[in-house]
Motif scaffolding. Structure first.
Motif, PDB file in Angstrom:
ATOM      1  N   TYR A 173       8.197   9.610   4.150  1.00 14.12           N
ATOM      2  CA  TYR A 173       8.822  11.013   3.941  1.00 14.12           C
ATOM      3  C   TYR A 173       7.792  12.018   4.529  1.00 14.12           C
ATOM      4  CZ  TYR A 173      13.378  10.917   1.933  1.00 14.12           C
ATOM      5  OH  TYR A 173      14.692  10.883   1.736  1.00 14.12           O
ATOM      6  N   ILE A 174       8.203  13.030   4.922  1.00 10.08           N
ATOM      7  CA  ILE A 174       7.409  14.515   5.106  1.00 10.08           C
ATOM      8  C   ILE A 174       8.113  15.366   4.581  1.00 10.08           C
ATOM      9  CG2 ILE A 174       6.515  15.788   6.765  1.00 10.08           C
ATOM     10  CD1 ILE A 174       6.196  13.619   8.848  1.00 10.08           C
ATOM     11  N   ILE A 175       7.458  16.290   3.594  1.00  9.22           N
ATOM     12  CA  ILE A 175       8.103  17.064   2.910  1.00  9.22           C
ATOM     13  C   ILE A 175       7.309  18.519   3.102  1.00  9.22           C
ATOM     14  CG2 ILE A 175       8.719  18.280   0.442  1.00  9.22           C
ATOM     15  CD1 ILE A 175       9.315  15.251  -0.256  1.00  9.22           C
ATOM     16  N   GLU A 176       7.845  19.613   3.754  1.00  5.73           N
ATOM     17  CA  GLU A 176       7.016  20.755   3.757  1.00  5.73           C
ATOM     18  C   GLU A 176       7.624  21.978   3.205  1.00  5.73           C
ATOM     19  OE1 GLU A 176       4.796  20.145   8.279  1.00  5.73           O
ATOM     20  OE2 GLU A 176       7.061  20.734   8.193  1.00  5.73           O
ATOM     21  N   TYR A 202      12.536  12.153   7.133  1.00 11.86           N
ATOM     22  CA  TYR A 202      12.347  10.708   6.878  1.00 11.86           C
ATOM     23  C   TYR A 202      11.636  10.250   8.186  1.00 11.86           C
ATOM     24  CZ  TYR A 202      13.171   5.586   6.836  1.00 11.86           C
ATOM     25  OH  TYR A 202      13.032   4.050   6.704  1.00 11.86           O
ATOM     26  N   GLU A 203      10.774   9.604   8.074  1.00 14.29           N
ATOM     27  CA  GLU A 203       9.897   9.066   9.157  1.00 14.29           C
ATOM     28  C   GLU A 203       9.675   7.438   9.107  1.00 14.29           C
ATOM     29  OE1 GLU A 203       8.882  10.548  11.911  1.00 14.29           O
ATOM     30  OE2 GLU A 203       9.403  12.612  11.209  1.00 14.29           O
ATOM     31  N   THR A 204       9.723   6.770   9.992  1.00 14.62           N
ATOM     32  CA  THR A 204       9.569   5.238  10.172  1.00 14.62           C
ATOM     33  C   THR A 204       8.036   5.148  10.911  1.00 14.62           C
ATOM     34  OG1 THR A 204      11.801   4.855  10.725  1.00 14.62           O
ATOM     35  CG2 THR A 204      10.210   2.978  11.120  1.00 14.62           C
ATOM     36  N   TYR A 205       7.536   4.801   9.720  1.00 20.02           N
ATOM     37  CA  TYR A 205       5.938   4.323  10.020  1.00 20.02           C
ATOM     38  C   TYR A 205       6.068   2.852  10.174  1.00 20.02           C
ATOM     39  CZ  TYR A 205       4.747   9.160   9.010  1.00 20.02           C
ATOM     40  OH  TYR A 205       4.929  10.460   8.762  1.00 20.02           O
ATOM     41  N   GLU A 245       0.934  -1.368  -0.079  1.00 21.07           N
ATOM     42  CA  GLU A 245      -0.114  -0.059  -0.067  1.00 21.07           C
ATOM     43  C   GLU A 245       0.984   1.210   0.049  1.00 21.07           C
ATOM     44  OE1 GLU A 245      -3.683   0.144   2.388  1.00 21.07           O
ATOM     45  OE2 GLU A 245      -2.563   1.810   3.496  1.00 21.07           O
ATOM     46  N   ILE A 246       0.468   2.295  -0.825  1.00 20.64           N
ATOM     47  CA  ILE A 246       0.899   3.615  -0.713  1.00 20.64           C
ATOM     48  C   ILE A 246       0.137   4.493  -0.436  1.00 20.64           C
ATOM     49  CG2 ILE A 246       2.188   5.542  -2.224  1.00 20.64           C
ATOM     50  CD1 ILE A 246       3.482   3.182  -3.719  1.00 20.64           C
ATOM     51  N   ARG A 247       0.408   5.406   0.416  1.00 23.60           N
ATOM     52  CA  ARG A 247      -0.614   6.487   0.930  1.00 23.60           C
ATOM     53  C   ARG A 247       0.332   7.957   0.542  1.00 23.60           C
ATOM     54  NH1 ARG A 247      -3.455   5.048   6.795  1.00 23.60           N
ATOM     55  NH2 ARG A 247      -4.305   2.985   6.040  1.00 23.60           N
ATOM     56  N   TYR A 303       4.121  10.885   2.710  1.00 21.03           N
ATOM     57  CA  TYR A 303       4.103   9.922   1.759  1.00 21.03           C
ATOM     58  C   TYR A 303       4.616   8.596   2.928  1.00 21.03           C
ATOM     59  CZ  TYR A 303       5.696   6.630  -1.995  1.00 21.03           C
ATOM     60  OH  TYR A 303       5.600   5.745  -2.805  1.00 21.03           O
ATOM     61  N   GLN A 304       3.897   7.554   2.542  1.00 20.24           N
ATOM     62  CA  GLN A 304       4.096   6.516   3.224  1.00 20.24           C
ATOM     63  C   GLN A 304       3.919   4.976   2.308  1.00 20.24           C
ATOM     64  OE1 GLN A 304       0.907   7.969   6.052  1.00 20.24           O
ATOM     65  NE2 GLN A 304       2.146   6.349   7.300  1.00 20.24           N
TER      66      GLN A 304
END
Length: 215
Positions: free
Chosen positions: A209-212, A201-204, A148-150, A164-165
């Motif tokens: 990834y979180i881009i702001e 970078y985030e580990t779910y 799954e991609i979110r 993005y996950q």
């Protein structure tokens, strides 16, 4: 009053002519990029070397992501901004098709507000999304693995946020993210810089990834 009316009509005519010209420019840019994209795709299909095929497909998808921005501008009444919510789903499905992902193998969930982006922001962000999805297909779901991609895209406090996950195994070595040596990861950081944005970078449950960046 007659002279004023004539001037108003001249201004209106000039604006219409400029709009037609701008629309034609976006249309031609889109068509030219489509030609380049098609040539890369044909070359990818003709090669027997998997590594060369991957490089050509990645290049083709990058070109296609930019072409889609111009296509959306060409189709829009407002030639300065595009409806990015609609664009997100289109570019993701195109990448799936280019890698011949079977329907239902990778579940795509896109959640976005009604956000309109200028071409200056839409092009770098589109290339970032292209790299992220490509990375997931190649590393999180290789050889037809399901997952799954979110993608969440929102505007908060005058800043855009892209989350993005994917549900893949993630990246065990965080140093590979902080000091990327792949072209894709280098592009993500470079393009985020063009947006005056930040990358985190985030580990779910997998890769995230979180881009702001500022609105």
């Amino acid at each position: 009053m007659t002279k004023q009316k004539e001037m108003e009509e001249q201004i209106a005519t000039s604006l219409r002519e400029k709009e037609i010209l701008l629309k034609e420019i976006h249309h031609r840019v889109k068509n030219n990029m489509q030609v380049v994209s098609s040539l890369l795709f044909m070359q990818a299909r003709s090669t027997q070397q998997p590594e060369v095929r991957d490089i050509l497909l990645e290049s083709q998808n990058r070109i296609r992501s930019i072409a889609l921005v111009h296509e959306k501008l060409y189709q829009s009444e407002d030639f300065k901004r595009i409806d990015y919510k609609d664009y997100l789903e289109k570019i993701a499905h195109h990448i799936f098709e280019s890698y011949q992902i079977s329907p239902g193998t990778i579940l795509l969930k896109v959640r976005s507000e009604d956000v309109f982006l200028s071409i200056e922001k839409a092009v770098p962000l589109s290339l970032i999304i292209n790299e992220l999805i490509t990375n997931s297909i190649k590393h999180a779901f290789p050889k037809g693995l399901s997952g799954e991609i979110r993608i969440d895209f929102s505007l908060e406090n005058s800043r855009y946020r892209l989350i993005y996950q994917d549900s893949g195994p993630g990246i065990p070595d965080k140093g590979a993210i902080e000091k990327p040596d792949t072209l894709g990861m280098q592009l993500i950081r470079g393009l985020a810089g063009q947006l005056n944005g930040t990358v985190r970078y985030e580990t779910y449950q997998g890769f995230g990834y979180i881009i702001e960046f500022p609105a």
